[in-house]
Design a protein around this motif. Structure first.
Motif, PDB file in Angstrom:
ATOM      1  N   SER A  29     -74.611 104.129 -85.434  1.00 38.49           N
ATOM      2  CA  SER A  29     -75.937 104.362 -85.998  1.00 38.49           C
ATOM      3  C   SER A  29     -76.943 103.274 -85.633  1.00 38.49           C
ATOM      4  O   SER A  29     -78.107 103.371 -85.981  1.00 38.49           O
ATOM      5  CB  SER A  29     -75.833 104.428 -87.522  1.00 38.49           C
ATOM      6  OG  SER A  29     -75.461 103.166 -88.028  1.00 38.49           O
ATOM      7  N   GLY A  30     -76.494 102.240 -84.951  1.00 39.27           N
ATOM      8  CA  GLY A  30     -77.363 101.104 -84.677  1.00 39.27           C
ATOM      9  C   GLY A  30     -77.092  99.940 -85.614  1.00 39.27           C
ATOM     10  O   GLY A  30     -77.650  98.862 -85.461  1.00 39.27           O
ATOM     11  N   TYR A  31     -76.238 100.159 -86.620  1.00 40.80           N
ATOM     12  CA  TYR A  31     -75.842  99.113 -87.565  1.00 40.80           C
ATOM     13  C   TYR A  31     -74.332  98.952 -87.503  1.00 40.80           C
ATOM     14  O   TYR A  31     -73.601  99.930 -87.360  1.00 40.80           O
ATOM     15  CB  TYR A  31     -76.251  99.481 -88.997  1.00 40.80           C
ATOM     16  CG  TYR A  31     -77.743  99.572 -89.186  1.00 40.80           C
ATOM     17  CD1 TYR A  31     -78.491  98.425 -89.438  1.00 40.80           C
ATOM     18  CD2 TYR A  31     -78.396 100.787 -89.095  1.00 40.80           C
ATOM     19  CE1 TYR A  31     -79.860  98.489 -89.590  1.00 40.80           C
ATOM     20  CE2 TYR A  31     -79.768 100.871 -89.249  1.00 40.80           C
ATOM     21  CZ  TYR A  31     -80.493  99.722 -89.504  1.00 40.80           C
ATOM     22  OH  TYR A  31     -81.845  99.802 -89.648  1.00 40.80           O
ATOM     23  N   LEU A  32     -73.854  97.712 -87.645  1.00 45.00           N
ATOM     24  CA  LEU A  32     -72.406  97.498 -87.646  1.00 45.00           C
ATOM     25  C   LEU A  32     -71.753  98.179 -88.840  1.00 45.00           C
ATOM     26  O   LEU A  32     -70.779  98.901 -88.707  1.00 45.00           O
ATOM     27  CB  LEU A  32     -72.075  95.999 -87.685  1.00 45.00           C
ATOM     28  CG  LEU A  32     -72.359  95.213 -86.425  1.00 45.00           C
ATOM     29  CD1 LEU A  32     -72.069  93.742 -86.651  1.00 45.00           C
ATOM     30  CD2 LEU A  32     -71.552  95.743 -85.261  1.00 45.00           C
ATOM     31  N   ILE A  33     -72.303  97.905 -90.017  1.00 50.56           N
ATOM     32  CA  ILE A  33     -71.781  98.487 -91.261  1.00 50.56           C
ATOM     33  C   ILE A  33     -72.992  98.988 -92.053  1.00 50.56           C
ATOM     34  O   ILE A  33     -73.644  98.213 -92.747  1.00 50.56           O
ATOM     35  CB  ILE A  33     -70.987  97.452 -92.084  1.00 50.56           C
ATOM     36  CG1 ILE A  33     -69.849  96.867 -91.239  1.00 50.56           C
ATOM     37  CG2 ILE A  33     -70.450  98.094 -93.368  1.00 50.56           C
ATOM     38  CD1 ILE A  33     -69.137  95.713 -91.878  1.00 50.56           C
ATOM     39  N   PRO A  34     -73.322 100.273 -91.919  1.00 49.92           N
ATOM     40  CA  PRO A  34     -74.479 100.798 -92.650  1.00 49.92           C
ATOM     41  C   PRO A  34     -74.294 100.649 -94.158  1.00 49.92           C
ATOM     42  O   PRO A  34     -73.193 100.818 -94.685  1.00 49.92           O
ATOM     43  CB  PRO A  34     -74.514 102.275 -92.259  1.00 49.92           C
ATOM     44  CG  PRO A  34     -73.651 102.395 -91.058  1.00 49.92           C
ATOM     45  CD  PRO A  34     -72.648 101.284 -91.136  1.00 49.92           C
ATOM     46  N   CYS A  35     -75.358 100.292 -94.848  1.00 48.34           N
ATOM     47  CA  CYS A  35     -75.300 100.164 -96.297  1.00 48.34           C
ATOM     48  C   CYS A  35     -76.669 100.501 -96.881  1.00 48.34           C
ATOM     49  O   CYS A  35     -77.645 100.630 -96.151  1.00 48.34           O
ATOM     50  CB  CYS A  35     -74.845  98.771 -96.711  1.00 48.34           C
ATOM     51  SG  CYS A  35     -75.853  97.438 -96.069  1.00 48.34           S
ATOM     52  N   SER A  36     -76.726 100.634 -98.204  1.00 52.47           N
ATOM     53  CA  SER A  36     -77.962 101.054 -98.852  1.00 52.47           C
ATOM     54  C   SER A  36     -79.040  99.966 -98.843  1.00 52.47           C
ATOM     55  O   SER A  36     -80.216 100.264 -98.889  1.00 52.47           O
ATOM     56  CB  SER A  36     -77.681 101.493-100.287  1.00 52.47           C
ATOM     57  OG  SER A  36     -77.102 100.433-101.011  1.00 52.47           O
ATOM     58  N   LYS A  37     -78.633  98.702 -98.793  1.00 54.83           N
ATOM     59  CA  LYS A  37     -79.607  97.618 -98.695  1.00 54.83           C
ATOM     60  C   LYS A  37     -79.032  96.521 -97.803  1.00 54.83           C
ATOM     61  O   LYS A  37     -77.812  96.402 -97.660  1.00 54.83           O
ATOM     62  CB  LYS A  37     -79.973  97.073-100.081  1.00 54.83           C
ATOM     63  CG  LYS A  37     -78.825  96.488-100.861  1.00 54.83           C
ATOM     64  CD  LYS A  37     -79.306  96.031-102.229  1.00 54.83           C
ATOM     65  CE  LYS A  37     -78.161  95.372-102.965  1.00 54.83           C
ATOM     66  NZ  LYS A  37     -78.572  94.817-104.230  1.00 54.83           N
ATOM     67  N   PRO A  38     -79.889  95.733 -97.186  1.00 55.88           N
ATOM     68  CA  PRO A  38     -79.405  94.708 -96.251  1.00 55.88           C
ATOM     69  C   PRO A  38     -78.483  93.690 -96.931  1.00 55.88           C
ATOM     70  O   PRO A  38     -78.681  93.342 -98.090  1.00 55.88           O
ATOM     71  CB  PRO A  38     -80.688  94.018 -95.778  1.00 55.88           C
ATOM     72  CG  PRO A  38     -81.791  94.937 -96.125  1.00 55.88           C
ATOM     73  CD  PRO A  38     -81.331  95.744 -97.293  1.00 55.88           C
ATOM     74  N   MET A  39     -77.478  93.252 -96.177  1.00 52.15           N
ATOM     75  CA  MET A  39     -76.589  92.205 -96.680  1.00 52.15           C
ATOM     76  C   MET A  39     -77.309  90.869 -96.557  1.00 52.15           C
ATOM     77  O   MET A  39     -77.952  90.602 -95.556  1.00 52.15           O
ATOM     78  CB  MET A  39     -75.288  92.185 -95.883  1.00 52.15           C
ATOM     79  CG  MET A  39     -74.458  93.439 -96.068  1.00 52.15           C
ATOM     80  SD  MET A  39     -73.017  93.478 -94.992  1.00 52.15           S
ATOM     81  CE  MET A  39     -71.991  92.256 -95.756  1.00 52.15           C
ATOM     82  N   THR A  40     -77.189  90.066 -97.581  1.00 50.58           N
ATOM     83  CA  THR A  40     -77.783  88.729 -97.564  1.00 50.58           C
ATOM     84  C   THR A  40     -76.666  87.698 -97.452  1.00 50.58           C
ATOM     85  O   THR A  40     -75.491  88.010 -97.653  1.00 50.58           O
ATOM     86  CB  THR A  40     -78.577  88.465 -98.854  1.00 50.58           C
ATOM     87  OG1 THR A  40     -77.657  88.483 -99.955  1.00 50.58           O
ATOM     88  CG2 THR A  40     -79.663  89.515 -99.064  1.00 50.58           C
ATOM     89  N   ILE A  41     -77.035  86.481 -97.169  1.00 53.96           N
ATOM     90  CA  ILE A  41     -76.044  85.398 -97.139  1.00 53.96           C
ATOM     91  C   ILE A  41     -75.375  85.293 -98.504  1.00 53.96           C
ATOM     92  O   ILE A  41     -74.164  85.111 -98.603  1.00 53.96           O
ATOM     93  CB  ILE A  41     -76.696  84.067 -96.721  1.00 53.96           C
ATOM     94  CG1 ILE A  41     -77.120  84.145 -95.252  1.00 53.96           C
ATOM     95  CG2 ILE A  41     -75.758  82.892 -96.944  1.00 53.96           C
ATOM     96  CD1 ILE A  41     -77.940  82.983 -94.766  1.00 53.96           C
ATOM     97  N   ARG A  42     -76.173  85.445 -99.552  1.00 50.66           N
ATOM     98  CA  ARG A  42     -75.631  85.380-100.914  1.00 50.66           C
ATOM     99  C   ARG A  42     -74.597  86.479-101.166  1.00 50.66           C
ATOM    100  O   ARG A  42     -73.531  86.228-101.716  1.00 50.66           O
ATOM    101  CB  ARG A  42     -76.771  85.481-101.927  1.00 50.66           C
ATOM    102  CG  ARG A  42     -76.356  85.239-103.355  1.00 50.66           C
ATOM    103  CD  ARG A  42     -77.604  85.278-104.262  1.00 50.66           C
ATOM    104  NE  ARG A  42     -77.401  84.884-105.617  1.00 50.66           N
ATOM    105  CZ  ARG A  42     -76.688  85.540-106.529  1.00 50.66           C
ATOM    106  NH1 ARG A  42     -76.062  86.620-106.201  1.00 50.66           N
ATOM    107  NH2 ARG A  42     -76.584  85.093-107.765  1.00 50.66           N
ATOM    108  N   SER A  43     -74.878  87.714-100.722  1.00 52.86           N
ATOM    109  CA  SER A  43     -73.931  88.804-100.948  1.00 52.86           C
ATOM    110  C   SER A  43     -72.656  88.600-100.127  1.00 52.86           C
ATOM    111  O   SER A  43     -71.559  88.899-100.587  1.00 52.86           O
ATOM    112  CB  SER A  43     -74.562  90.169-100.655  1.00 52.86           C
ATOM    113  OG  SER A  43     -74.904  90.305 -99.294  1.00 52.86           O
ATOM    114  N   ILE A  44     -72.792  88.076 -98.928  1.00 53.42           N
ATOM    115  CA  ILE A  44     -71.612  87.796 -98.103  1.00 53.42           C
ATOM    116  C   ILE A  44     -70.767  86.704 -98.761  1.00 53.42           C
ATOM    117  O   ILE A  44     -69.542  86.813 -98.839  1.00 53.42           O
ATOM    118  CB  ILE A  44     -72.034  87.393 -96.676  1.00 53.42           C
ATOM    119  CG1 ILE A  44     -72.651  88.602 -95.959  1.00 53.42           C
ATOM    120  CG2 ILE A  44     -70.850  86.842 -95.888  1.00 53.42           C
ATOM    121  CD1 ILE A  44     -73.363  88.263 -94.676  1.00 53.42           C
TER     122      ILE A  44
END
Length: 133
Positions: A29-44
């Motif tokens: 899709s153009g994204y490695l892991i599609p998700c509902s909102k962008p991953m942040t450093i904090r979420s990682i």
């Protein structure tokens, strides 16, 4: 505020395999892991903390966060004889002093060799650990 800049990094054979697996699982899709909102450093970091809690509970694994991977790359590659300026480029660090003024080379070939070596070193460490069990 820090500006985003384009960077060029080679991809190891192992990483190509991982990326191809992600493409099979999630599609192209153009994204490695599609998700509902962008991953942040904090979420990682939160995800890594949850994984570490599980690994510590099950295997007594010492705490390991994303930044520790950078330290691991630097240490293992230095111990294996990879030139410091190549490792610094791999980590995205800016060269300083005369190096930044006069040397504009990207060290892509050497970075690719460094990433392949790092993958091999990690695989060797994993094999040793699995043999202990």
């Amino acid at each position: 505020m820090k500006k985003n800049k384009a960077i060029c990094r080679p991809i190891s054979i192992k990483m190509k395999s991982i990326l191809n697996t992600l493409a099979v699982v999630y599609g192209r899709s153009g994204y490695l892991i599609p998700c509902s909102k962008p991953m942040t450093i904090r979420s990682i970091n939160r995800y890594c903390c949850r994984m570490w809690s599980y690994l510590f509970e099950k295997y007594k694994m010492p705490k390991f966060l994303p930044h520790d991977a950078r330290r691991s790359i630097s240490t293992l590659l230095s111990e294996s004889g990879v030139a410091l300026h190549v490792t610094e480029k791999m980590l995205g660090h800016t060269m300083r002093g005369v190096m930044v003024v006069y040397n504009k080379h990207d060290w892509i070939k050497e970075q690719a060799e460094g990433y392949e070596l790092y993958c091999k070193l990690i695989e060797d460490i994993i094999k040793i650990e699995l043999q202990k069990k």
